[in-house]
Design a protein around this motif. Structure first.
Motif, PDB file in Angstrom:
ATOM      1  N   ASP A  37       0.816  -1.219   0.000  1.00 25.10           N
ATOM      2  CA  ASP A  37       0.000   0.000   0.000  1.00 25.10           C
ATOM      3  C   ASP A  37       0.850   1.270   0.000  1.00 25.10           C
ATOM      4  N   GLY A  38       1.932   1.287   0.781  1.00 21.77           N
ATOM      5  CA  GLY A  38       2.768   2.479   0.845  1.00 21.77           C
ATOM      6  C   GLY A  38       3.406   2.813  -0.491  1.00 21.77           C
ATOM      7  N   PRO A  39       4.135   1.869  -1.101  1.00 21.86           N
ATOM      8  CA  PRO A  39       4.720   2.150  -2.425  1.00 21.86           C
ATOM      9  C   PRO A  39       3.670   2.469  -3.475  1.00 21.86           C
ATOM     10  N   ARG A  40       2.527   1.809  -3.394  1.00 20.10           N
ATOM     11  CA  ARG A  40       1.466   2.054  -4.380  1.00 20.10           C
ATOM     12  C   ARG A  40       0.987   3.509  -4.292  1.00 20.10           C
ATOM     13  N   ALA A  41       0.770   3.996  -3.084  1.00 23.44           N
ATOM     14  CA  ALA A  41       0.293   5.374  -2.912  1.00 23.44           C
ATOM     15  C   ALA A  41       1.365   6.379  -3.335  1.00 23.44           C
ATOM     16  N   GLU A  42       2.621   6.110  -2.968  1.00 23.86           N
ATOM     17  CA  GLU A  42       3.712   7.031  -3.314  1.00 23.86           C
ATOM     18  C   GLU A  42       3.888   7.135  -4.817  1.00 23.86           C
ATOM     19  N   LEU A  43       3.884   6.002  -5.491  1.00 20.40           N
ATOM     20  CA  LEU A  43       4.117   6.018  -6.935  1.00 20.40           C
ATOM     21  C   LEU A  43       2.925   6.585  -7.693  1.00 20.40           C
ATOM     22  N   THR A  44       1.733   6.335  -7.201  1.00 27.29           N
ATOM     23  CA  THR A  44       0.552   6.913  -7.837  1.00 27.29           C
ATOM     24  C   THR A  44       0.619   8.434  -7.797  1.00 27.29           C
ATOM     25  N   LEU A  87      -3.613   3.200 -17.785  1.00 25.01           N
ATOM     26  CA  LEU A  87      -2.887   2.631 -16.659  1.00 25.01           C
ATOM     27  C   LEU A  87      -3.850   2.035 -15.637  1.00 25.01           C
ATOM     28  N   SER A  88      -4.946   2.723 -15.379  1.00 21.50           N
ATOM     29  CA  SER A  88      -5.934   2.209 -14.432  1.00 21.50           C
ATOM     30  C   SER A  88      -6.525   0.881 -14.909  1.00 21.50           C
ATOM     31  N   GLU A  89      -6.865   0.823 -16.195  1.00 23.94           N
ATOM     32  CA  GLU A  89      -7.439  -0.410 -16.749  1.00 23.94           C
ATOM     33  C   GLU A  89      -6.398  -1.532 -16.761  1.00 23.94           C
ATOM     34  N   ALA A  90      -5.140  -1.192 -17.042  1.00 23.90           N
ATOM     35  CA  ALA A  90      -4.086  -2.201 -17.057  1.00 23.90           C
ATOM     36  C   ALA A  90      -3.848  -2.766 -15.662  1.00 23.90           C
ATOM     37  N   ARG A  91      -3.924  -1.931 -14.658  1.00 20.63           N
ATOM     38  CA  ARG A  91      -3.771  -2.414 -13.282  1.00 20.63           C
ATOM     39  C   ARG A  91      -4.891  -3.382 -12.919  1.00 20.63           C
ATOM     40  N   GLU A  92      -6.082  -3.074 -13.359  1.00 17.34           N
ATOM     41  CA  GLU A  92      -7.209  -3.965 -13.094  1.00 17.34           C
ATOM     42  C   GLU A  92      -7.039  -5.309 -13.800  1.00 17.34           C
ATOM     43  N   ARG A  93      -6.511  -5.263 -15.011  1.00 17.48           N
ATOM     44  CA  ARG A  93      -6.298  -6.501 -15.767  1.00 17.48           C
ATOM     45  C   ARG A  93      -5.298  -7.405 -15.060  1.00 17.48           C
ATOM     46  N   ILE A  94      -4.212  -6.824 -14.584  1.00 16.18           N
ATOM     47  CA  ILE A  94      -3.196  -7.630 -13.904  1.00 16.18           C
ATOM     48  C   ILE A  94      -3.715  -8.147 -12.574  1.00 16.18           C
ATOM     49  N   THR A 135      -5.724 -11.214 -13.412  1.00 22.12           N
ATOM     50  CA  THR A 135      -4.938 -12.364 -13.859  1.00 22.12           C
ATOM     51  C   THR A 135      -3.491 -11.959 -14.060  1.00 22.12           C
ATOM     52  N   ALA A 136      -2.581 -12.645 -13.397  1.00 19.00           N
ATOM     53  CA  ALA A 136      -1.158 -12.307 -13.480  1.00 19.00           C
ATOM     54  C   ALA A 136      -0.622 -12.452 -14.895  1.00 19.00           C
ATOM     55  N   ASP A 137      -1.233 -13.312 -15.699  1.00 18.55           N
ATOM     56  CA  ASP A 137      -0.758 -13.508 -17.074  1.00 18.55           C
ATOM     57  C   ASP A 137      -0.818 -12.228 -17.897  1.00 18.55           C
ATOM     58  N   ALA A 138      -1.701 -11.302 -17.512  1.00 23.13           N
ATOM     59  CA  ALA A 138      -1.852 -10.066 -18.280  1.00 23.13           C
ATOM     60  C   ALA A 138      -0.592  -9.208 -18.237  1.00 23.13           C
ATOM     61  N   ALA A 139       0.242  -9.386 -17.222  1.00 21.98           N
ATOM     62  CA  ALA A 139       1.434  -8.553 -17.092  1.00 21.98           C
ATOM     63  C   ALA A 139       2.361  -8.698 -18.297  1.00 21.98           C
ATOM     64  N   ALA A 140       2.446  -9.896 -18.859  1.00 29.01           N
ATOM     65  CA  ALA A 140       3.357 -10.141 -19.972  1.00 29.01           C
ATOM     66  C   ALA A 140       2.977  -9.351 -21.217  1.00 29.01           C
ATOM     67  N   THR A 141       1.707  -9.042 -21.384  1.00 28.85           N
ATOM     68  CA  THR A 141       1.274  -8.281 -22.556  1.00 28.85           C
ATOM     69  C   THR A 141       1.150  -6.784 -22.254  1.00 28.85           C
ATOM     70  N   VAL A 142       0.942  -6.441 -21.002  1.00 29.20           N
ATOM     71  CA  VAL A 142       0.763  -5.034 -20.631  1.00 29.20           C
ATOM     72  C   VAL A 142       2.094  -4.298 -20.480  1.00 29.20           C
ATOM     73  N   LEU A 150       2.107  -1.363 -11.947  1.00 27.50           N
ATOM     74  CA  LEU A 150       1.461  -2.535 -12.537  1.00 27.50           C
ATOM     75  C   LEU A 150       1.886  -3.819 -11.817  1.00 27.50           C
ATOM     76  N   LEU A 151       3.169  -3.939 -11.540  1.00 29.68           N
ATOM     77  CA  LEU A 151       3.655  -5.144 -10.872  1.00 29.68           C
ATOM     78  C   LEU A 151       3.097  -5.283  -9.463  1.00 29.68           C
ATOM     79  N   LEU A 152       2.827  -4.156  -8.820  1.00 28.08           N
ATOM     80  CA  LEU A 152       2.254  -4.205  -7.473  1.00 28.08           C
ATOM     81  C   LEU A 152       0.854  -4.813  -7.454  1.00 28.08           C
ATOM     82  N   GLU A 153       0.241  -4.942  -8.625  1.00 22.97           N
ATOM     83  CA  GLU A 153      -1.089  -5.542  -8.702  1.00 22.97           C
ATOM     84  C   GLU A 153      -1.047  -7.057  -8.902  1.00 22.97           C
ATOM     85  N   LEU A 154       0.136  -7.636  -9.061  1.00 23.39           N
ATOM     86  CA  LEU A 154       0.220  -9.080  -9.274  1.00 23.39           C
ATOM     87  C   LEU A 154      -0.465  -9.828  -8.126  1.00 23.39           C
ATOM     88  N   PRO A 155      -1.412 -10.700  -8.426  1.00 24.58           N
ATOM     89  CA  PRO A 155      -2.186 -11.378  -7.385  1.00 24.58           C
ATOM     90  C   PRO A 155      -1.508 -12.660  -6.901  1.00 24.58           C
TER      91      PRO A 155
END
Length: 226
Positions: A4-11, A26-33, A36-43, A76-81
Motif C-alpha cells: 500500500d505504501g509504495p502504491r500510494a507514493e508512486l501513484t 494505466l488504471s485499466e491495465a492495473r485492473e487486468r493484472i 490475472t497475473a498472465d496479463a502482465a506479460a502483454t501489458v 502494474l507489478l504491485l497488482e500481481l495477485p
C-alpha cells in the motif's frame, strides 16, 4: 513493508505526468493484472508508449532517478495477485523475457516485495550486475539488493559501479555497509589508476584519506630524453 505504501507514493508521483488517456489506460491495465497475473506479460511492453518515458520530477514525491515508465511498471507489478515463491517465479519470467525497460521495472519493484520474496529474487539482482547496462546495475543496487546481497557480492557490485560509471549516490545503504575491505578495494583501484596516469574518480577518492596523484611518467615514451 506492505504494497500500500509504495502504491500510494508512486501513484502520486506518476499521475501529474499522465494525460487523461494514459491515466485511463494505466488504471485499466492495473485492473487486468489484478484479475490475472498472465496479463502482465502483454501489458508491460506497452508502458513506455502509453505513459511516456520522461523523468519524474526530482522535487516531487517520487524516487530520484526514476522515469515515468519506471514508476508505471512498478505500479502494474504491485497488482500481481500472488506472493512468495509464485511471485518470485512470475517476476523471474517477466525479467527473463522482458526488454531493458521491463527488466528495470522488475528490479525497481523488488523493494516493495521484500517481505514477500525474501531472498527469492536475488538471482535477478546478480544477473543485472553481470551486465554493462548502467541503468540495470543502478536498479539492482536499490533497497532490495542493498539489503540482501552478501558482503563480498555487494562490494564487487559497488566496484562495478565505479568501472561502468554508475554514481555511487544511487547505491542504497552505501553509508551503512561500506567497510574497511571496500576501502581497501577502492585504494587498490586508485593506485592502479594513478600508476596508469589516470585521475582517481571522485567516488573513489571519497574512500581515501590521501588520494594518489596520477603518475605522469607512465605517459612518457621510454626513449624520451629528460
Amino acid at each position: 513493508m506492505t504494497r500500500d505504501g509504495p502504491r500510494a507514493e508512486l501513484t502520486s508521483a506518476v499521475e501529474p505526468h499522465l494525460t487523461a488517456e494514459a491515466a485511463r489506460w494505466l488504471s485499466e491495465a492495473r485492473e487486468r493484472i489484478a484479475a490475472t497475473a498472465d496479463a502482465a506479460a502483454t501489458v508491460l511492453p506497452a508502458v513506455g508508449r502509453r505513459c511516456g518515458r520522461g523523468p519524474l520530477d526530482a522535487a516531487g514525491p517520487g524516487p530520484a532517478g526514476w522515469s515515468v515508465d519506471d514508476a508505471a511498471r512498478v505500479l502494474l507489478l504491485l497488482e500481481l495477485p500472488c506472493t512468495g515463491d509464485t511471485l518470485a517465479a512470475r517476476l523471474t519470467d517477466l525479467y527473463r523475457y522482458g526488454d531493458a525497460g521491463e527488466r528495470r521495472g522488475v528490479l525497481r519493484s523488488l523493494a516493495a516485495f521484500d517481505a514477500e520474496l525474501g531472498d527469492g529474487a536475488l538471482p535477478l539482482v546478480h544477473d543485472a550486475l553481470r551486465t554493462n547496462d548502467t541503468r540495470l546495475v543502478a536498479a539492482a543496487l536499490g533497497p532490495y539488493g542493498g539489503a540482501r546481497l552478501a558482503d563480498h557480492a555487494w562490494r564487487q557490485a559497488v566496484l562495478k559501479c565505479v568501472f561502468v560509471g554508475v554514481p555511487l549516490a544511487v547505491v542504497d545503504g552505501l553509508d551503512r555497509r561500506a567497510d574497511a575491505e571496500l576501502a581497501r578495494m577502492m585504494a587498490d583501484y586508485a593506485q592502479e589508476r594513478a600508476a596508469a596516469g589516470r585521475d582517481v574518480p571522485a567516488d573513489v577518492a571519497m574512500f581515501l584519506d590521501d588520494p594518489p596523484a596520477p603518475d605522469t611518467r607512465s605517459l612518457e615514451s621510454p626513449d624520451r630524453e629528460v
